[in-house]
Design a protein around this motif. Sequence first.
Motif, PDB file in Angstrom:
ATOM      1  N   ARG A 167       9.922   0.821 -11.364  1.00 53.28           N
ATOM      2  CA  ARG A 167      11.203   0.413 -10.791  1.00 53.28           C
ATOM      3  C   ARG A 167      11.944   1.620 -10.243  1.00 53.28           C
ATOM      4  O   ARG A 167      12.548   1.576  -9.166  1.00 53.28           O
ATOM      5  N   ALA A 168      11.917   2.719 -11.010  1.00 49.90           N
ATOM      6  CA  ALA A 168      12.636   3.917 -10.592  1.00 49.90           C
ATOM      7  C   ALA A 168      12.004   4.565  -9.372  1.00 49.90           C
ATOM      8  O   ALA A 168      12.702   5.191  -8.552  1.00 49.90           O
ATOM      9  N   SER A 169      10.684   4.417  -9.214  1.00 46.78           N
ATOM     10  CA  SER A 169       9.970   5.150  -8.168  1.00 46.78           C
ATOM     11  C   SER A 169      10.501   4.831  -6.777  1.00 46.78           C
ATOM     12  O   SER A 169      10.733   5.743  -5.974  1.00 46.78           O
ATOM     13  N   LEU A 170      10.689   3.550  -6.465  1.00 48.35           N
ATOM     14  CA  LEU A 170      11.158   3.201  -5.129  1.00 48.35           C
ATOM     15  C   LEU A 170      12.635   3.499  -4.954  1.00 48.35           C
ATOM     16  O   LEU A 170      13.093   3.819  -3.849  1.00 48.35           O
ATOM     17  N   CYS A 171      13.424   3.366  -6.034  1.00 50.82           N
ATOM     18  CA  CYS A 171      14.844   3.730  -5.941  1.00 50.82           C
ATOM     19  C   CYS A 171      14.984   5.197  -5.572  1.00 50.82           C
ATOM     20  O   CYS A 171      15.795   5.569  -4.717  1.00 50.82           O
ATOM     21  N   LEU A 172      14.188   6.045  -6.213  1.00 54.30           N
ATOM     22  CA  LEU A 172      14.269   7.475  -5.913  1.00 54.30           C
ATOM     23  C   LEU A 172      13.703   7.791  -4.539  1.00 54.30           C
ATOM     24  O   LEU A 172      14.216   8.668  -3.821  1.00 54.30           O
ATOM     25  N   ALA A 173      12.656   7.066  -4.143  1.00 58.68           N
ATOM     26  CA  ALA A 173      12.108   7.271  -2.797  1.00 58.68           C
ATOM     27  C   ALA A 173      13.160   6.943  -1.742  1.00 58.68           C
ATOM     28  O   ALA A 173      13.326   7.672  -0.751  1.00 58.68           O
ATOM     29  N   ASP A 230       0.832  -1.210   0.000  1.00 60.13           N
ATOM     30  CA  ASP A 230       0.000   0.000   0.000  1.00 60.13           C
ATOM     31  C   ASP A 230       0.865   1.257   0.000  1.00 60.13           C
ATOM     32  O   ASP A 230       0.541   2.245  -0.663  1.00 60.13           O
ATOM     33  N   GLU A 231       1.954   1.217   0.738  1.00 64.01           N
ATOM     34  CA  GLU A 231       2.865   2.368   0.755  1.00 64.01           C
ATOM     35  C   GLU A 231       3.540   2.552  -0.599  1.00 64.01           C
ATOM     36  O   GLU A 231       3.709   3.689  -1.065  1.00 64.01           O
ATOM     37  N   VAL A 232       3.917   1.439  -1.238  1.00 69.46           N
ATOM     38  CA  VAL A 232       4.493   1.526  -2.587  1.00 69.46           C
ATOM     39  C   VAL A 232       3.496   2.172  -3.528  1.00 69.46           C
ATOM     40  O   VAL A 232       3.841   3.058  -4.328  1.00 69.46           O
ATOM     41  N   GLN A 238       1.682   6.627  -6.886  1.00 67.15           N
ATOM     42  CA  GLN A 238       0.590   7.497  -7.323  1.00 67.15           C
ATOM     43  C   GLN A 238       0.914   8.974  -7.101  1.00 67.15           C
ATOM     44  O   GLN A 238       0.526   9.824  -7.898  1.00 67.15           O
ATOM     45  N   SER A 239       1.641   9.281  -6.034  1.00 67.19           N
ATOM     46  CA  SER A 239       1.989  10.670  -5.764  1.00 67.19           C
ATOM     47  C   SER A 239       3.134  11.162  -6.632  1.00 67.19           C
ATOM     48  O   SER A 239       3.471  12.347  -6.602  1.00 67.19           O
TER      49      SER A 239
END
Length: 485
Positions: free
Chosen positions: A106-112, A51-53, A58-59
């Motif tokens: 894939r990039a979204s969590l790396c950047l987070a 859910d956090e991912v 989405q944001s």
Amino acid sequence: MSGDASYQAVMARRGEIMRRSAGIDYDAFEQDGGIAFDYEGLATSPPFTLDEVRRIQQSHKVGETPLWELDRISLLIRQTAPAGKGARIFIKDEAANAAGSFKARRASLCLAQAAEGGFPGVIAATSGNYGAAVASQAAIYGLKALVLQEVFDSAGRGQPEVLEKTRACEAYGAEVWQLTVGPELFYIQLLLLEETGYFNASLYTPYATMGIETLGHEIATECLERFGRAPAAAVITHSGGGNVTGTARGLRRAGADSTAVIGASVDLTGLHMASDTDFNRKSFTTGHTGFGFPFTVDPDRVDVPRNAARGLRYLDRYVTVTQGEVFYATQLLADLEGLERGPAGNTSLAAAMVLAREFGEDEIVVVQETEYTGAGKHPTAQLTLAREMGIEVTTGAREDNVPGQRIAFPRSAGEMGVTEVDLSRLRRSYLRRIGVRVGHRALLPAEVEFLAADLHVPADTIAPEWEQLVASPDAVAGRAGGPGG
């Protein structure tokens, strides 16, 4: 930077550089013997729930992409299928993500993680859509991005698709280093990670694979809500393994345990991906056997100590298609469905158009992703380069395709096919490589359990295979090459 910048010295510091730049203590997951590691522990190590991912994505303009039914293509396929066969084909339109491909996930969590860890920027070594995805997400987070690309052969010719992605990376504000084909890419990446203190936005960390889990979860959830059942099959373009891994894990999280996970690659047999002479004799920069085979049988050959992307763990089936068939599917998607996408993302579409003939008319086959297109990614640009390289472009049968020599378009959808990849041969090759590395010895119980999971086979089959392929000195000394070799 830590002193000596010679190739040997930098490579000797590889482990230290990777631990700092990836933010992961890989040693914590290692188990005795050097074969097994806690894969599930590594895969779930990012501090995010699903859910956090989803909220993170989405944001940052990622996820919740459309699932389109390809009515006209499905109808076309039924005309060549046996009576009662010809599944409904759906396509998950990942071009709707920021940067235009599933790799935004894939990039979204790396950047987070990079932002959370206080890194000033990120580095990605990629010739493909991932660089644009990293650059796009970095722009949203306000971080710097440095993208390393293999672009040119020694004659100075650049792949049109790679050059298109250079343009995209720079449009998002990234600094791009264009390199020639060769082994220096990884060395330069290490050197820059050490010098800049940037985060290693590797495709093969658990951040990257976890980011794709939302894709599989969305596919399963929407099918269950709209049609009351999970897809019969998800057809997934297979290259380094992350696409298959993340999607399969997401499908399972949503309860779609019966959905067949089918990988598809473009057949580029005979072309060496690191060869200067072969580099521009291929028309696809990803999703092909030049990555699909070696990364499947040797998943830890990557830029991190342990690869979270492990195709054999999740593949139920693996097929190849020809370059001509992918170009043909790309044109059909535009002509019949009004969607200009790809071409590389249409590898799985070409396979699905054949595989759908095996399923009933009321069953669902999902093509797991699309990608944006652009001037350099358009088939015309790729085929123009092929002709300049002396490659014949014609129509003909599947067997007329010869990678690096001839691209043959099918004359009709009925002439399209797939070639089955023998997963048992890939599994034997995987075991043989481990045998070469650790030598002739008995397996520990934990290693048997790990290998069974990593090869997607029953545990009681491991010992006989190990004894047959590895336990004799001749087998261990043998050459571990090729998908069956």
